[in-house]
Motif scaffolding. Structure first.
Motif, PDB file in Angstrom:
ATOM      1  N   THR A  67     -85.739  35.822  23.441  1.00 31.35           N
ATOM      2  CA  THR A  67     -85.794  34.858  22.334  1.00 31.35           C
ATOM      3  C   THR A  67     -85.752  33.432  22.867  1.00 31.35           C
ATOM      4  O   THR A  67     -86.376  32.531  22.286  1.00 31.35           O
ATOM      5  N   GLN A  93     -89.498  32.744  24.074  1.00 32.33           N
ATOM      6  CA  GLN A  93     -90.466  32.714  22.978  1.00 32.33           C
ATOM      7  C   GLN A  93     -90.205  31.562  22.023  1.00 32.33           C
ATOM      8  O   GLN A  93     -91.122  30.801  21.685  1.00 32.33           O
ATOM      9  N   ARG A  94     -88.966  31.412  21.581  1.00 32.32           N
ATOM     10  CA  ARG A  94     -88.677  30.396  20.562  1.00 32.32           C
ATOM     11  C   ARG A  94     -88.648  28.982  21.147  1.00 32.32           C
ATOM     12  O   ARG A  94     -89.070  28.023  20.479  1.00 32.32           O
ATOM     13  N   GLN A 122     -92.217  27.919  21.324  1.00 28.19           N
ATOM     14  CA  GLN A 122     -92.735  27.541  20.002  1.00 28.19           C
ATOM     15  C   GLN A 122     -92.200  26.184  19.560  1.00 28.19           C
ATOM     16  O   GLN A 122     -92.917  25.400  18.941  1.00 28.19           O
ATOM     17  N   LEU A 135     -92.402  25.268  15.737  1.00 28.96           N
ATOM     18  CA  LEU A 135     -91.121  25.368  15.031  1.00 28.96           C
ATOM     19  C   LEU A 135     -90.387  24.034  15.117  1.00 28.96           C
ATOM     20  O   LEU A 135     -90.536  23.286  16.083  1.00 28.96           O
ATOM     21  N   GLU A 153     -85.511  25.498  12.599  1.00 31.04           N
ATOM     22  CA  GLU A 153     -86.220  26.779  12.545  1.00 31.04           C
ATOM     23  C   GLU A 153     -86.037  27.560  13.842  1.00 31.04           C
ATOM     24  O   GLU A 153     -85.917  28.788  13.835  1.00 31.04           O
ATOM     25  N   THR A 154     -85.982  26.847  14.961  1.00 32.92           N
ATOM     26  CA  THR A 154     -85.769  27.498  16.256  1.00 32.92           C
ATOM     27  C   THR A 154     -84.408  28.171  16.301  1.00 32.92           C
ATOM     28  O   THR A 154     -84.289  29.333  16.703  1.00 32.92           O
ATOM     29  N   ARG A 191     -84.551  31.274  14.014  1.00 29.97           N
ATOM     30  CA  ARG A 191     -85.324  32.392  14.581  1.00 29.97           C
ATOM     31  C   ARG A 191     -84.543  33.055  15.716  1.00 29.97           C
ATOM     32  O   ARG A 191     -84.549  34.278  15.852  1.00 29.97           O
ATOM     33  N   MET A 192     -83.939  32.230  16.552  1.00 33.99           N
ATOM     34  CA  MET A 192     -83.142  32.782  17.653  1.00 33.99           C
ATOM     35  C   MET A 192     -82.006  33.644  17.124  1.00 33.99           C
ATOM     36  O   MET A 192     -81.775  34.770  17.593  1.00 33.99           O
ATOM     37  N   ASP A 245     -83.423  36.871  15.762  1.00 39.61           N
ATOM     38  CA  ASP A 245     -83.824  37.773  16.854  1.00 39.61           C
ATOM     39  C   ASP A 245     -82.613  38.483  17.439  1.00 39.61           C
ATOM     40  O   ASP A 245     -82.637  39.697  17.677  1.00 39.61           O
TER      41      ASP A 245
END
Length: 424
Positions: A388, A391-392, A395, A401, A405-406, A409-410, A413
């Motif tokens: 994560t 990937q995040r 992004q 992101l 938002e990051t 999302r983390m 995940d």
């Protein structure tokens, strides 16, 4: 007629013996990956040497990239396929490792040589004396700096106690004065990301073994990294150039003198020695400090045996050979490795003052590894956090992101990962 029968019988016997000899050959597949091509070559030579003394064992030595191994090996092992043994850096694969102890000629001697590092190849379901392979190298992550660029710019090299922000700020000054393209970068890797997070005060693992990510110190660190990508201190192309969770090594940029400061690990010392030569002076810095201390991220690579092998005795023989004191000493001294084996008085073959200086810094930072970060190193399912991160963060850096938002999302995940771990 009798004579013909004798000839035919002899031919039949020869054919039978040939068939038995062929059947007796034990074929192994060994996946190997490393950032140092000379080390990869050397391991291939050792495998060939082993084959000459073990004519009944044939080893298919397969060289692969770290990214390819990371993506393919878990999938293959999960369905009972894949190589008999491999060099890995993923602790989540320990559940697939074979206990070699019953197949070894001298398991107690091997265990004595490798000591408590063998615990890193065990998970919570392993026997306490399991031998799943051996630790090929112990590592620490620290910043490498181009000393020549600092001297040309007239900027002091950050000293013990400097924060990551101090290191980045100094690197920006050097880049501005010398025209170098990249002030600061690190490999596209969750592992590389994690040491400075702990220096900021992060703790990725709860007391019950579940993951806690991102906590407040980690968020502060992510925010700083993001701001540095916006100013150009940490160019976004470094992480944005690859997709998903794919690993990307930035070492060539440092070798080509395009980077002032490069955050990596001691496994890069030997490739730098070979490829940089006398082009410029370089060394390593102490771990950046913060509210959590001055913490280098520890790591390890392993040569691991896997359960699905059809030839456990042959795998055990190869592991005992590669993990022997003589071979471990040879590899450590030639390739500047900190081995898992307890090999005394290693005489690193270093005439290069840059490499000597860097290895001294790495050795001095070993005592700064905390129990908290060691717990994360050994935690089951650590790739949940590593993946994560890559990937995040990517992004975020490329603008897909926002910061909030990051973080969300983390956290999502990791929550899914914790849920999956609870079912295992």
């Amino acid at each position: 007629m009798a004579r013909l029968n004798v000839v035919l019988s002899t031919l039949a016997a020869a054919s039978l013996l040939a068939g038995q000899a062929q059947a007796a050959t034990q074929n192994l597949t060994f996946w190997f990956t490393d950032d140092d091509p000379n080390y990869v070559k050397k391991m291939g030579e050792l495998v060939e040497k082993f084959e000459k003394t073990h004519p009944d064992i044939s080893v298919d030595y397969v060289t692969t990239s770290y990214a390819q191994s990371k993506e393919q090996l878990p999938l293959q092992l999960s369905v009972g396929e894949g190589p008999d043994l491999a060099k890995i850096a993923d602790n989540s694969l320990m559940k697939f490792t074979l206990d070699l102890r019953p197949y070894m000629k001298d398991p107690d001697g091997f265990a004595k040589l490798h000591g408590n590092t063998l615990s890193l190849l065990r998970d919570d379901k392993s026997a306490p004396d399991k031998i799943g392979g051996y630790v090929a190298s112990q590592t620490l992550n620290l910043p490498f700096v181009n000393v020549t660029l600092f001297e040309q710019a007239g900027v002091p090299i950050p000293k013990q106690g400097a924060t990551l922000a101090d290191v980045v700020a100094a690197s920006v000054k050097v880049a501005d004065k010398t025209g170098v393209e990249i002030p600061f970068t690190m490999d596209r890797s969750g592992h590389r990301f994690s040491g400075p997070a702990y220096s900021y005060g992060a703790n990725f693992v709860n007391s019950d073994g579940t993951f806690n990510f991102p906590d407040a110190p980690t968020k502060a660190y992510i925010k700083d990294l993001y701001n540095w990508t916006k100013t150009g201190a940490f160019p976004k192309e470094m992480w944005g150039a690859a997709g998903g969770t794919r690993y990307k090594n930035m070492g060539d940029e440092f070798i080509n003198a395009n980077v002032v400061t490069y955050f990596a690990g001691n496994w890069m010392v030997n490739p730098f020695k070979e490829k940089i030569g006398d082009a410029f002076e370089w060394t390593a810095l102490n771990a950046p400090c913060g509210d959590g201390g001055c913490i280098p991220m520890p790591g390890a690579t392993y040569v691991a045996a896997f359960k699905q092998t059809k030839h456990p005795e042959a795998v055990a023989e190869l592991i005992e050979y590669l993990g022997s004191a003589s071979v471990q000493r040879e590899l450590a001294e030639e390739f500047i490795i900190i081995p898992g084996a307890n090999v005394k008085n290693i005489n690193y073959q270093l005439e290069d003052e840059n490499a000597k200086s860097a290895m001294t810094v790495f050795a001095n930072n070993a005592s700064n590894v905390t129990e908290s970060i060691r717990r994360f190193q050994k935690a089951k399912g650590g790739n949940i956090v590593y993946d994560t991160i890559v990937q995040r963060m990517s992004q975020l850096i490329v603008g897909e992101l926002t910061l909030e938002e990051t973080y969300e999302r983390m956290a999502s995940d990791v929550a899914r990962g914790n849920a999956e771990l609870s079912k295992q």
